[in-house]
Design a protein around this motif. Structure first.
Motif, PDB file in Angstrom:
ATOM      1  N   ALA A  64       0.827  -1.208   0.000  1.00 51.21           N
ATOM      2  CA  ALA A  64       0.000   0.000   0.000  1.00 51.21           C
ATOM      3  C   ALA A  64       0.859   1.256   0.000  1.00 51.21           C
ATOM      4  O   ALA A  64       0.550   2.235  -0.687  1.00 51.21           O
ATOM      5  N   HIS A  65       1.946   1.234   0.742  1.00 55.09           N
ATOM      6  CA  HIS A  65       2.796   2.413   0.866  1.00 55.09           C
ATOM      7  C   HIS A  65       3.536   2.729  -0.435  1.00 55.09           C
ATOM      8  O   HIS A  65       3.790   3.881  -0.735  1.00 55.09           O
ATOM      9  N   GLY A  66       3.879   1.705  -1.210  1.00 61.68           N
ATOM     10  CA  GLY A  66       4.675   1.917  -2.411  1.00 61.68           C
ATOM     11  C   GLY A  66       3.913   1.864  -3.719  1.00 61.68           C
ATOM     12  O   GLY A  66       4.481   2.130  -4.781  1.00 61.68           O
ATOM     13  N   PHE A  67       2.614   1.530  -3.682  1.00 61.84           N
ATOM     14  CA  PHE A  67       1.854   1.340  -4.920  1.00 61.84           C
ATOM     15  C   PHE A  67       1.845   2.595  -5.784  1.00 61.84           C
ATOM     16  O   PHE A  67       2.089   2.540  -6.981  1.00 61.84           O
ATOM     17  N   HIS A  68       1.555   3.737  -5.186  1.00 64.21           N
ATOM     18  CA  HIS A  68       1.400   4.961  -5.969  1.00 64.21           C
ATOM     19  C   HIS A  68       2.724   5.399  -6.594  1.00 64.21           C
ATOM     20  O   HIS A  68       2.751   5.863  -7.734  1.00 64.21           O
ATOM     21  N   ASP A  69       3.821   5.210  -5.871  1.00 69.32           N
ATOM     22  CA  ASP A  69       5.125   5.550  -6.412  1.00 69.32           C
ATOM     23  C   ASP A  69       5.477   4.621  -7.581  1.00 69.32           C
ATOM     24  O   ASP A  69       5.985   5.072  -8.606  1.00 69.32           O
ATOM     25  N   ALA A  70       5.185   3.332  -7.426  1.00 65.57           N
ATOM     26  CA  ALA A  70       5.460   2.383  -8.514  1.00 65.57           C
ATOM     27  C   ALA A  70       4.618   2.712  -9.748  1.00 65.57           C
ATOM     28  O   ALA A  70       5.124   2.689 -10.873  1.00 65.57           O
ATOM     29  N   ALA A  71       3.341   3.042  -9.540  1.00 63.61           N
ATOM     30  CA  ALA A  71       2.473   3.399 -10.663  1.00 63.61           C
ATOM     31  C   ALA A  71       2.968   4.685 -11.329  1.00 63.61           C
ATOM     32  O   ALA A  71       2.969   4.798 -12.563  1.00 63.61           O
ATOM     33  N   ALA A  72       3.404   5.657 -10.534  1.00 56.90           N
ATOM     34  CA  ALA A  72       3.909   6.915 -11.095  1.00 56.90           C
ATOM     35  C   ALA A  72       5.149   6.684 -11.951  1.00 56.90           C
ATOM     36  O   ALA A  72       5.283   7.271 -13.035  1.00 56.90           O
ATOM     37  N   LYS A  73       6.052   5.818 -11.491  1.00 48.40           N
ATOM     38  CA  LYS A  73       7.256   5.516 -12.277  1.00 48.40           C
ATOM     39  C   LYS A  73       6.890   4.827 -13.582  1.00 48.40           C
ATOM     40  O   LYS A  73       7.446   5.140 -14.642  1.00 48.40           O
ATOM     41  N   LEU A  74       5.939   3.912 -13.521  1.00 47.87           N
ATOM     42  CA  LEU A  74       5.498   3.212 -14.725  1.00 47.87           C
ATOM     43  C   LEU A  74       4.868   4.186 -15.724  1.00 47.87           C
ATOM     44  O   LEU A  74       5.157   4.142 -16.917  1.00 47.87           O
ATOM     45  N   MET A  75       4.035   5.096 -15.227  1.00 47.29           N
ATOM     46  CA  MET A  75       3.410   6.087 -16.110  1.00 47.29           C
ATOM     47  C   MET A  75       4.455   7.021 -16.709  1.00 47.29           C
ATOM     48  O   MET A  75       4.363   7.397 -17.879  1.00 47.29           O
ATOM     49  N   ASP A  76       5.450   7.406 -15.926  1.00 45.17           N
ATOM     50  CA  ASP A  76       6.504   8.282 -16.419  1.00 45.17           C
ATOM     51  C   ASP A  76       7.281   7.600 -17.543  1.00 45.17           C
ATOM     52  O   ASP A  76       7.579   8.208 -18.572  1.00 45.17           O
ATOM     53  N   LEU A  77       7.603   6.323 -17.360  1.00 43.68           N
ATOM     54  CA  LEU A  77       8.335   5.591 -18.393  1.00 43.68           C
ATOM     55  C   LEU A  77       7.503   5.395 -19.658  1.00 43.68           C
ATOM     56  O   LEU A  77       8.026   5.447 -20.770  1.00 43.68           O
ATOM     57  N   ALA A  78       6.203   5.173 -19.494  1.00 47.26           N
ATOM     58  CA  ALA A  78       5.336   4.928 -20.645  1.00 47.26           C
ATOM     59  C   ALA A  78       5.053   6.209 -21.421  1.00 47.26           C
ATOM     60  O   ALA A  78       4.904   6.184 -22.646  1.00 47.26           O
ATOM     61  N   GLY A  79       4.967   7.324 -20.732  1.00 44.30           N
ATOM     62  CA  GLY A  79       4.755   8.605 -21.405  1.00 44.30           C
ATOM     63  C   GLY A  79       3.297   8.887 -21.733  1.00 44.30           C
ATOM     64  O   GLY A  79       2.368   8.203 -21.290  1.00 44.30           O
ATOM     65  N   GLY A  80       3.105   9.923 -22.542  1.00 46.04           N
ATOM     66  CA  GLY A  80       1.776  10.422 -22.865  1.00 46.04           C
ATOM     67  C   GLY A  80       0.911   9.487 -23.686  1.00 46.04           C
ATOM     68  O   GLY A  80      -0.297   9.700 -23.792  1.00 46.04           O
ATOM     69  N   LEU A  81       1.512   8.461 -24.270  1.00 39.24           N
ATOM     70  CA  LEU A  81       0.714   7.524 -25.070  1.00 39.24           C
ATOM     71  C   LEU A  81      -0.347   6.810 -24.241  1.00 39.24           C
ATOM     72  O   LEU A  81      -1.298   6.253 -24.790  1.00 39.24           O
ATOM     73  N   LEU A  82      -0.195   6.827 -22.921  1.00 37.50           N
ATOM     74  CA  LEU A  82      -1.196   6.175 -22.078  1.00 37.50           C
ATOM     75  C   LEU A  82      -2.561   6.820 -22.242  1.00 37.50           C
ATOM     76  O   LEU A  82      -3.582   6.158 -22.097  1.00 37.50           O
ATOM     77  N   THR A  83      -2.593   8.096 -22.528  1.00 35.71           N
ATOM     78  CA  THR A  83      -3.882   8.779 -22.677  1.00 35.71           C
ATOM     79  C   THR A  83      -4.153   9.245 -24.092  1.00 35.71           C
ATOM     80  O   THR A  83      -5.297   9.487 -24.447  1.00 35.71           O
ATOM     81  N   THR A  84      -3.116   9.385 -24.913  1.00 34.81           N
ATOM     82  CA  THR A  84      -3.324   9.930 -26.261  1.00 34.81           C
ATOM     83  C   THR A  84      -3.010   8.936 -27.366  1.00 34.81           C
ATOM     84  O   THR A  84      -3.002   9.298 -28.540  1.00 34.81           O
ATOM     85  N   GLY A  85      -2.724   7.699 -27.030  1.00 30.86           N
ATOM     86  CA  GLY A  85      -2.354   6.702 -28.031  1.00 30.86           C
ATOM     87  C   GLY A  85      -3.505   6.356 -28.959  1.00 30.86           C
ATOM     88  O   GLY A  85      -4.667   6.688 -28.700  1.00 30.86           O
ATOM     89  N   PRO A  86      -3.197   5.686 -30.042  1.00 38.33           N
ATOM     90  CA  PRO A  86      -4.237   5.320 -31.020  1.00 38.33           C
ATOM     91  C   PRO A  86      -5.221   4.298 -30.451  1.00 38.33           C
ATOM     92  O   PRO A  86      -4.883   3.518 -29.571  1.00 38.33           O
ATOM     93  N   GLY A  87      -6.434   4.337 -30.964  1.00 37.96           N
ATOM     94  CA  GLY A  87      -7.474   3.415 -30.549  1.00 37.96           C
ATOM     95  C   GLY A  87      -7.700   2.326 -31.583  1.00 37.96           C
ATOM     96  O   GLY A  87      -7.051   2.283 -32.636  1.00 37.96           O
ATOM     97  N   SER A  88      -8.650   1.471 -31.311  1.00 35.61           N
ATOM     98  CA  SER A  88      -8.929   0.348 -32.219  1.00 35.61           C
ATOM     99  C   SER A  88      -9.424   0.829 -33.574  1.00 35.61           C
ATOM    100  O   SER A  88      -9.160   0.194 -34.598  1.00 35.61           O
ATOM    101  N   GLU A  89     -10.125   1.962 -33.600  1.00 38.89           N
ATOM    102  CA  GLU A  89     -10.600   2.509 -34.888  1.00 38.89           C
ATOM    103  C   GLU A  89      -9.417   2.869 -35.778  1.00 38.89           C
ATOM    104  O   GLU A  89      -9.480   2.723 -37.013  1.00 38.89           O
ATOM    105  N   ASP A  90      -8.339   3.371 -35.147  1.00 37.39           N
ATOM    106  CA  ASP A  90      -7.147   3.733 -35.920  1.00 37.39           C
ATOM    107  C   ASP A  90      -6.498   2.493 -36.529  1.00 37.39           C
ATOM    108  O   ASP A  90      -6.064   2.517 -37.685  1.00 37.39           O
ATOM    109  N   TRP A  91      -6.438   1.408 -35.767  1.00 39.78           N
ATOM    110  CA  TRP A  91      -5.852   0.181 -36.285  1.00 39.78           C
ATOM    111  C   TRP A  91      -6.720  -0.435 -37.379  1.00 39.78           C
ATOM    112  O   TRP A  91      -6.214  -1.123 -38.270  1.00 39.78           O
ATOM    113  N   ALA A  92      -8.022  -0.192 -37.321  1.00 36.05           N
ATOM    114  CA  ALA A  92      -8.938  -0.752 -38.325  1.00 36.05           C
ATOM    115  C   ALA A  92      -8.837  -0.026 -39.661  1.00 36.05           C
ATOM    116  O   ALA A  92      -9.211  -0.568 -40.704  1.00 36.05           O
ATOM    117  N   ASN A  93      -8.345   1.189 -39.665  1.00 39.25           N
ATOM    118  CA  ASN A  93      -8.212   1.985 -40.891  1.00 39.25           C
ATOM    119  C   ASN A  93      -6.860   1.659 -41.533  1.00 39.25           C
ATOM    120  O   ASN A  93      -5.814   1.951 -40.959  1.00 39.25           O
TER     121      ASN A  93
END
Length: 160
Positions: A41-70
């Motif tokens: 519990a104490h480390g979950f948020h820090d671990a999630a923050a590091k993962l999000m930082d490494l993944a970058g903005g694509l977590l929220t702005t990446g392409p969707g299934s409609e894009d792959w279908a085109n």
């Protein structure tokens, strides 16, 4: 990785320190299991923050299934998102990370990490203080008492 291995190691320690309970069902070592829950519990948020930082903005702005279908857009995605691995497995991994961190499931897990077992202070207070035991085979009242193995809650600092 250190966070995940620490939590896993504490969970394994709780198993190693288990004792038979009612009806022969093993009960994990309470100090180790509560320390594992607290550490998670104490480390979950820090671990999630590091993962999000490494993944970058694509977590929220990446392409969707409609894009792959085109077919036209898919060709561009495959070209520009390719790296050490092709675009599709890379974006699938990013999609999994988004599910675990920023979407509904991730938000649910973030709340559970903090509140499912009570506040972090309450979780630390739940760990029982170490008990004492006599050395094996010694029953004399003068036999020195040996502390149980394991970590204890610093009750005088955190739980008063």
């Amino acid at each position: 990785m250190a966070y995940a291995e620490t939590v896993r190691g504490l969970a394994e320690l709780a198993s190693l320190r288990s004792r038979p309970g009612q009806d022969g069902i093993q009960q994990p070592g309470p100090v180790a299991v509560n320390t594992a829950k607290y550490t998670f519990a104490h480390g979950f948020h820090d671990a999630a923050a590091k993962l999000m930082d490494l993944a970058g903005g694509l977590l929220t702005t990446g392409p969707g299934s409609e894009d792959w279908a085109n077919p036209e857009i898919c060709a561009v995605l495959e070209k520009y998102y390719a790296a050490a691995v092709p675009a599709e497995p890379r974006l699938r991994l990013l999609n999994l990370i988004a599910d675990l961190t920023v979407r509904d499931y991730g938000g649910y897990q973030a709340v559970l990490a903090t509140h499912a077992e009570g506040s972090l202070k309450a979780e630390s207070c739940r760990s029982p203080a170490p008990t004492t035991r006599r050395a094996p085979g010694r029953t004399s009242p003068t036999t020195p008492e040996l502390p149980e193995r394991g970590l204890s809650c610093p009750r005088q600092l955190m739980c008063q």
